[in-house]
Design a protein around this motif. Structure first.
Motif, mmCIF file in Angstrom:
data_model
loop_
_atom_site.group_PDB
_atom_site.id
_atom_site.type_symbol
_atom_site.label_atom_id
_atom_site.label_comp_id
_atom_site.label_asym_id
_atom_site.label_seq_id
_atom_site.Cartn_x
_atom_site.Cartn_y
_atom_site.Cartn_z
ATOM 1 N N LYS A 33 33.765 44.635 46.292
ATOM 2 C CA LYS A 33 33.766 44.333 44.867
ATOM 3 C C LYS A 33 32.570 45.026 44.220
ATOM 4 C CE LYS A 33 35.845 39.776 45.566
ATOM 5 N NZ LYS A 33 35.668 38.304 45.466
ATOM 6 N N ASP A 43 33.136 41.598 37.755
ATOM 7 C CA ASP A 43 34.442 42.189 37.471
ATOM 8 C C ASP A 43 34.315 43.661 37.108
ATOM 9 O OD1 ASP A 43 37.272 41.734 37.268
ATOM 10 O OD2 ASP A 43 37.073 41.961 35.095
ATOM 11 N N THR A 169 36.406 46.021 39.522
ATOM 12 C CA THR A 169 37.003 45.360 40.676
ATOM 13 C C THR A 169 38.470 45.090 40.383
ATOM 14 O OG1 THR A 169 34.897 44.269 41.200
ATOM 15 C CG2 THR A 169 36.881 43.360 42.205
ATOM 16 N N SER A 225 42.187 44.083 35.937
ATOM 17 C CA SER A 225 41.090 43.843 36.863
ATOM 18 C C SER A 225 41.274 42.528 37.603
ATOM 19 C CB SER A 225 39.753 43.828 36.119
ATOM 20 O OG SER A 225 39.628 42.628 35.362
ATOM 21 N N ALA A 226 40.409 42.269 38.573
ATOM 22 C CA ALA A 226 40.501 41.048 39.369
ATOM 23 C C ALA A 226 40.365 39.804 38.506
ATOM 24 C CB ALA A 226 39.434 41.059 40.465
ATOM 25 N N ALA A 227 39.568 39.881 37.450
ATOM 26 C CA ALA A 227 39.351 38.733 36.568
ATOM 27 C C ALA A 227 40.306 38.719 35.383
ATOM 28 C CB ALA A 227 37.907 38.714 36.076
ATOM 29 N N SER A 229 40.884 41.322 33.093
ATOM 30 C CA SER A 229 40.616 42.247 31.994
ATOM 31 C C SER A 229 41.558 43.443 32.098
ATOM 32 C CB SER A 229 39.161 42.730 32.034
ATOM 33 O OG SER A 229 38.262 41.645 31.873
#
Length: 245
Positions: A33, A43, A169, A225-227, A229
């Motif tokens: 990450k 992120d 990420t 993204s992972a979060a 976004s």
């Protein structure tokens, strides 16, 4: 069965359960990450390395969603305790001891020795690292970065001028699309190790065996993204002409 035997069996069962939970968490944890100077997963981040003015060109400004804008880092860009050292740690560890289920690709149109990129490849530089859970795409502007298979990852050739870094990420599922974008960019991969179980779109770029062969000569992908976004990636091949969008 005696009470003592029952207690012993219960103890063994509990230990087995705790070990299985521990293995489950270990299997789900990912080191791959984007990371800040403290080694915390983020992120995304943007970094601006300052040009060589007073300190040898190693200072940088750092920003992620938690900083509220640019912050001058106390670290130096070539330090293993800075954002680059922390972010690249899975790769640097892999050089010493190969990790199962880990893959990476380093691309640069100005690669480190002994490589030389033909002019047919795209003007692009970056690092891709991933496992089967998460990965990162680090796009940057630094020639000869990272140093070829060395824990001293920062090249002195990057000191004089300002440099930029964008790290995001992503979940593993997005790397098929990322591989497609890198195909359109026609990125020059100078070092890679992509397991066969990973997306073929990424593997063929790593092997320098694929590029666009027909129109359209561009690709636009919305990457999550992972979060959660959204990032919009624009990629074009060398045969792209103005007005084709």
């Amino acid at each position: 069965m005696s009470l003592i035997q029952v207690v012993k069996l219960a103890r063994f069962a509990l230990i087995g359960f705790l070990l299985s939970i521990g293995l489950l968490f270990k299997a789900c944890y990912s080191d791959v990450k984007c990371r800040n100077d403290r080694g915390e997963a983020v992120d995304w981040y943007i970094v601006y390395k300052l040009p060589n003015v007073k300190d040898g060109g190693l200072s940088y400004l750092y920003m992620d969603e938690s900083t509220g804008g640019w912050k001058l880092s106390k670290e130096k860009i070539d330090s293993e305790t800075g954002f680059l050292g922390k972010t690249l740690k899975p790769l640097l560890d892999f050089y010493t001891k190969k990790t199962e289920g880990f893959g990476y690709m380093l691309y640069n149109d100005q690669p480190p020795n002994p490589y030389s990129a033909p002019s047919s490849f795209g003007h692009s530089k970056g690092v891709v690292m991933l496992d089967h859970h998460f990965g990162l795409w680090l796009s940057h502007s630094t020639p000869k970065f990272p140093t070829y298979r060395s824990t001293e990852f920062w090249p002195s050739s990057g000191n004089a001028n300002a440099q930029t870094f964008l790290c995001v990420t992503f979940p593993y599922q997005q790397f098929k699309e990322i591989g497609l974008q890198l195909k359109y960019i026609h990125a020059y991969s100078f070092d890679s190790e992509i397991p066969k179980t990973f997306p073929e779109e990424l593997r063929c770029v790593a092997q320098r065996s694929c590029y666009p062969k027909q129109k359209p000569w561009f690709s636009v992908e919305r990457l999550k993204s992972a979060a959660g976004s959204t990032f919009t990636s624009f990629a074009k091949y060398s045969r792209f002409k103005d007005g084709e969008f």
